[in-house]
Design an enzyme around this catalytic site. Structure first.
Site, mmCIF file in Angstrom:
data_model
loop_
_atom_site.group_PDB
_atom_site.id
_atom_site.type_symbol
_atom_site.label_atom_id
_atom_site.label_comp_id
_atom_site.label_asym_id
_atom_site.label_seq_id
_atom_site.Cartn_x
_atom_site.Cartn_y
_atom_site.Cartn_z
ATOM 1 N N LYS A 1 0.837 -1.200 0.000
ATOM 2 C CA LYS A 1 0.000 0.000 0.000
ATOM 3 C C LYS A 1 0.878 1.258 0.000
ATOM 4 C CE LYS A 1 -3.831 -2.402 2.251
ATOM 5 N NZ LYS A 1 -4.602 -2.679 3.484
ATOM 6 N N GLN B 1 -4.266 -1.691 9.711
ATOM 7 C CA GLN B 1 -4.276 -3.018 9.093
ATOM 8 C C GLN B 1 -4.839 -4.056 10.065
ATOM 9 O OE1 GLN B 1 -3.583 -3.560 5.890
ATOM 10 N NE2 GLN B 1 -3.920 -5.760 6.008
ATOM 11 N N ASP C 1 -10.749 2.964 4.460
ATOM 12 C CA ASP C 1 -11.125 1.554 4.313
ATOM 13 C C ASP C 1 -12.646 1.408 4.232
ATOM 14 O OD1 ASP C 1 -9.040 -0.303 4.097
ATOM 15 O OD2 ASP C 1 -8.574 -0.185 6.240
HETATM 16 N N1 GUN Z 1 -7.095 -6.892 6.372
HETATM 17 C C1 GUN Z 1 -7.633 -7.595 5.343
HETATM 18 N N2 GUN Z 1 -8.202 -6.769 4.443
HETATM 19 C C2 GUN Z 1 -8.036 -5.512 4.919
HETATM 20 C C3 GUN Z 1 -8.388 -4.233 4.432
HETATM 21 O O1 GUN Z 1 -9.015 -4.057 3.392
HETATM 22 N N3 GUN Z 1 -8.013 -3.179 5.204
HETATM 23 C C4 GUN Z 1 -7.352 -3.333 6.369
HETATM 24 N N4 GUN Z 1 -7.039 -2.234 7.074
HETATM 25 N N5 GUN Z 1 -6.990 -4.504 6.857
HETATM 26 C C5 GUN Z 1 -7.327 -5.590 6.128
#
Ligand code: GUN
Length: 293
Positions: A52, A96, A119
């Site tokens: 990311k 995350q 998110d």
């Molecule tokens: N863990 C698995 N998918 C995601 C996501 O889309 N965002 C975040 N922050 N954590 C995740």
């Protein structure tokens, strides 16, 4: 059968975002800025977060990675989030998941400023999505909608069967597909672990979206001829022929199912690559104050 190429679509979206960032900077604006919080040393999570951050660099965003040890207390983490909420230089924040057991992810979401929740997991954004108001859409459902749109797949009045009801994928995509939008206007069925005779439902699907995390769950006999199949599963399975010892497998038995489909996503290279592009898109929308004024 047409392959839905998530990699190519993701690259196209990222090019569009990069071009917009160039324009913003030319006009004297500041680059969108994403902050990412990672707790602990889970291999998968570290890879995702690093990807990311790298994607931010590629499109010209600023990024800040905040990496904490597993023993950070919940209160310390919440205070960090409160600081970022107040930092006018940061447009978007992701924490995350999963988090260590002693930290309640719902507390993290509640404390986060929903205007920075790129998110789309905060209850305000979930509620606004359900109500059809402008909201950050979670990256995976947003990516699926982009694939359907960019491949001009007709969803109007179609029967969409969603397998899996997670907050991150199954529930939001079922809502989006039922909305009065394009893509959308589908009749939606949601299946889950307690659904009786799953195959009976999946066989009705004009559009089948599977987000369960059980490799090979969907077999040839469970899919209607000509269906559109979107496979969100990405499970690591042992593979001795690969140097790293594993490969990714989807929830759909691709080899057998693909010949029956009008469109299908491969794994890897389907929905997966789009998630980062859609996170960037949400961060751009945050910087432009397009969603929340
Ligand atoms: N863990 C698995 N998918 C995601 C996501 O889309 N965002 C975040 N922050 N954590 C995740």
């Amino acid at each position: 059968m047409i392959l839905l190429d998530g990699k190519k679509t993701s690259e196209a979206i990222q090019s569009e975002i990069a071009a917009e960032v160039v324009k913003i900077k030319e006009q004297g604006g500041k680059a969108p800025h994403l902050a990412a919080i990672l707790v602990g040393h889970d291999g998968g999570s570290m890879t995702y977060v690093n990807n990311k951050v790298l994607a931010c660099e590629r499109v010209g965003f600023d990024s800040t990675l905040l990496h904490y040890e597993t023993d950070i207390t919940e209160e310390e983490l919440l205070n960090k989030i409160r600081e970022i909420n107040e930092d006018a230089n940061i447009d978007g924040l992701i924490v995350q998941l999963p988090l260590p057991k002693h930290i309640n992810p719902n507390m993290v979401l509640e404390v986060m400023d929903y205007k920075k929740d790129v998110d789309g997991f905060h209850p305000v954004n979930v509620g606004r999505m359900v109500a059809g108001l402008p909201a950050y859409l979670p990256a995976t459902p947003y990516g699926i909608m982009q694939l359907l749109e960019r491949y001009n797949i007709d969803t109007f009045g179609k029967h969409c069967v969603v397998v899996g009801r997670s907050n991150i994928v199954g529930t939001p995509i079922s809502i989006l597909m039922s909305k009065c939008t394009n893509p959308g206007e589908a009749t939606v069925t949601i299946c889950h672990r307690n659904t009786v005779n799953l195959a009976h439902h999946t066989r009705q699907a004009d559009i089948l979206i599977v987000a369960v995390g059980k490799p090979g769950l969907i077999t040839e006999d469970m899919v209607k001829e000509g269906a559109v199949v979107i496979d969100v599963g990405t499970t690591r399975v042992p593979d001795a022929t690969r140097e790293r010892g594993w490969r990714l497998r989807g929830d759909v038995d691709f080899e057998k199912v693909a010949p029956k489909c009008s469109y299908i996503t491969p794994v890897p290279g389907g929905v997966g690559p789009l998630t980062i592009a859609m996170l960037l898109k949400n961060t751009l929308r945050a910087a432009k104050k397009e969603v929340h004024s």
